[in-house]
Design a protein around this motif. Structure first.
Motif, short mmCIF file in Angstrom:
data_model
loop_
_atom_site.label_atom_id
_atom_site.label_comp_id
_atom_site.label_asym_id
_atom_site.label_seq_id
_atom_site.Cartn_x
_atom_site.Cartn_y
_atom_site.Cartn_z
N LEU A 151 0.85 -1.19 0.00
CA LEU A 151 0.00 0.00 0.00
C LEU A 151 0.89 1.24 0.00
N LYS A 152 0.50 2.24 -0.78
CA LYS A 152 1.29 3.48 -0.82
C LYS A 152 0.86 4.38 0.34
N PRO A 153 1.78 4.77 1.21
CA PRO A 153 1.40 5.56 2.39
C PRO A 153 1.28 7.06 2.09
N ILE A 154 0.24 7.66 2.64
CA ILE A 154 0.10 9.13 2.65
C ILE A 154 0.27 9.53 4.11
N VAL A 155 1.43 10.02 4.46
CA VAL A 155 1.78 10.25 5.86
C VAL A 155 1.49 11.71 6.21
N CYS A 156 0.65 11.91 7.23
CA CYS A 156 0.25 13.27 7.59
C CYS A 156 1.13 13.83 8.71
N VAL A 157 1.50 15.08 8.54
CA VAL A 157 2.25 15.81 9.57
C VAL A 157 1.63 17.19 9.71
N GLY A 158 1.92 17.86 10.82
CA GLY A 158 1.40 19.23 10.97
C GLY A 158 1.33 19.62 12.43
N GLU A 159 1.40 20.93 12.65
CA GLU A 159 1.45 21.46 14.00
C GLU A 159 0.07 21.90 14.47
N THR A 160 -0.14 21.90 15.78
CA THR A 160 -1.38 22.43 16.35
C THR A 160 -1.28 23.96 16.43
N LEU A 161 -2.40 24.57 16.77
CA LEU A 161 -2.39 26.04 16.91
C LEU A 161 -1.44 26.46 18.02
N ALA A 162 -1.49 25.74 19.14
CA ALA A 162 -0.62 26.11 20.27
C ALA A 162 0.85 26.00 19.86
N GLU A 163 1.17 24.95 19.11
CA GLU A 163 2.56 24.78 18.66
C GLU A 163 2.96 25.90 17.70
N ARG A 164 2.01 26.26 16.83
CA ARG A 164 2.32 27.35 15.89
C ARG A 164 2.57 28.65 16.65
N GLU A 165 1.66 28.93 17.61
CA GLU A 165 1.79 30.18 18.35
C GLU A 165 3.05 30.22 19.21
N ALA A 166 3.53 29.05 19.58
CA ALA A 166 4.78 28.99 20.35
C ALA A 166 6.01 29.01 19.43
N GLY A 167 5.78 29.17 18.14
CA GLY A 167 6.91 29.23 17.19
C GLY A 167 7.56 27.87 16.95
N GLU A 168 6.78 26.80 17.17
CA GLU A 168 7.37 25.45 17.09
C GLU A 168 7.02 24.70 15.80
N THR A 169 6.41 25.40 14.84
CA THR A 169 5.93 24.72 13.64
C THR A 169 7.01 23.84 13.00
N LEU A 170 8.15 24.46 12.69
CA LEU A 170 9.18 23.71 11.96
C LEU A 170 9.73 22.57 12.80
N ALA A 171 9.86 22.80 14.10
CA ALA A 171 10.41 21.75 14.97
C ALA A 171 9.46 20.55 15.03
N VAL A 172 8.17 20.83 15.14
CA VAL A 172 7.19 19.74 15.22
C VAL A 172 7.15 18.94 13.91
N VAL A 173 7.08 19.68 12.81
CA VAL A 173 7.00 19.01 11.51
C VAL A 173 8.29 18.21 11.26
#
Ligand code: PGA
Length: 263
Positions: A126-148
């Motif tokens: 099966l070909k995987p579609i892997v989801c990633v992404g930050e929550t609002l709290a993570e975004r507001e804490a400036g952590e988007t890139l670190a989380v992703v």
């Protein structure tokens, strides 16, 4: 969109259209996508409709692919309520969504579990579609890139084993089902960062892996997103339940792909 990669538009139906309504929706999507040779179109019905939808699409000789929304990493056994990769293949799925934020947030899926699921998808064809992404709290804490980055790094070895067939969907959690969409520029920035992370693991993987944007994608905002160099398609939730609107998103992707080829 880069002409190097074929666009992919996938519809995540979530816990909707699980019966004959799913077959109707899939057939309407097949009609809408019939002439769109430049784009891969995939629908992800709930488990209960997978086999019926796959059969309908097969009988109509449709190119629309079928994805499951989840899988278990074991092949069989005492795992009440779970479904394995070989079972999904038998039901006609050739794709599987893994690590959707709703699974991570509501059902406790960890990066480790996501990696095991990608491995199971690879082993099961099966070909995987892997989801990633930050929550609002993570975004507001400036952590988007670190989380992703954490999520992508946890998946990258197994994505490598999927060869160029694996897909990563960047879906900022705050944009899912909220009507708030990331700006094309913000989305491009994260997609470029994801591609760079893939390149650090394997240059070829970065070139071949398709990166989708997801989170409130609709026909009226898709073009700006899909026009970005590192956005190779979309993972569509709410708007995928309307075949016309979903078909329009696929049409936009096909149009951009044609333009890209002639440029
Ligand atoms: P949405 O969902 O398009 O309804 O925001 C996207 C997704 O969850 O994959």
């Amino acid at each position: 969109m880069d002409p190097l990669r074929r666009p992919l538009i996938a519809g995540n139906w979530k816990m909707n259209a699980g019966g004959s309504d799913g077959c109707d929706l899939a057939l309407a999507v097949a009609r809408a996508a019939a002439e769109l040779d430049e784009v891969d179109v995939v629908v992800a019905p709930p488990f209960t409709a997978l086999a019926a939808v796959s059969n309908e699409l097969y009988n109509k000789k449709s190119e629309v692919g079928v994805a499951a929304q989840n899988l278990h990493w074991e092949e069989s056994g005492a795992f009440t309520g779970e479904v394995s990769a070989p079972m999904l293949r038998v039901a006609g799925a050739t794709w599987v969504i893994i690590g959707h934020s709703e699974r991570r947030q509501l059902f406790g899926e960890t990066d480790e579990m996501v990696a095991k699921k990608i491995a199971a998808a690879n082993a099961g064809g099966l070909k995987p579609i892997v989801c990633v992404g930050e929550t609002l709290a993570e975004r507001e804490a400036g952590e988007t890139l670190a989380v992703v980055a954490r999520q992508v790094k946890a998946a990258v070895i197994e994505l490598g084993r999927a060869g160029g067939e694996g897909v990563v969907a960047y879906e900022p959690v705050w944009a899912i089902g909220t009507g708030k969409v990331a700006s094309p520029e913000d989305a491009q920035e994260i997609h470029a960062a994801i591609r760079k992370l893939l390149a650090e693991a394997d240059a070829e993987l970065a070139v071949t892996t398709r990166l989708l944007y997801g989170g409130s994608v609709k026909a009226n905002n898709a073009e700006g997103l899909l026009a970005q160099l590192d956005i190779d398609g979309a993972l569509v939730g709410g708007a995928a339940l309307d075949a016309d609107g979903f078909g329009k998103i696929a049409e936009i992707a096909a149009k951009l792909a044609r333009q890209g080829k002639t440029e």
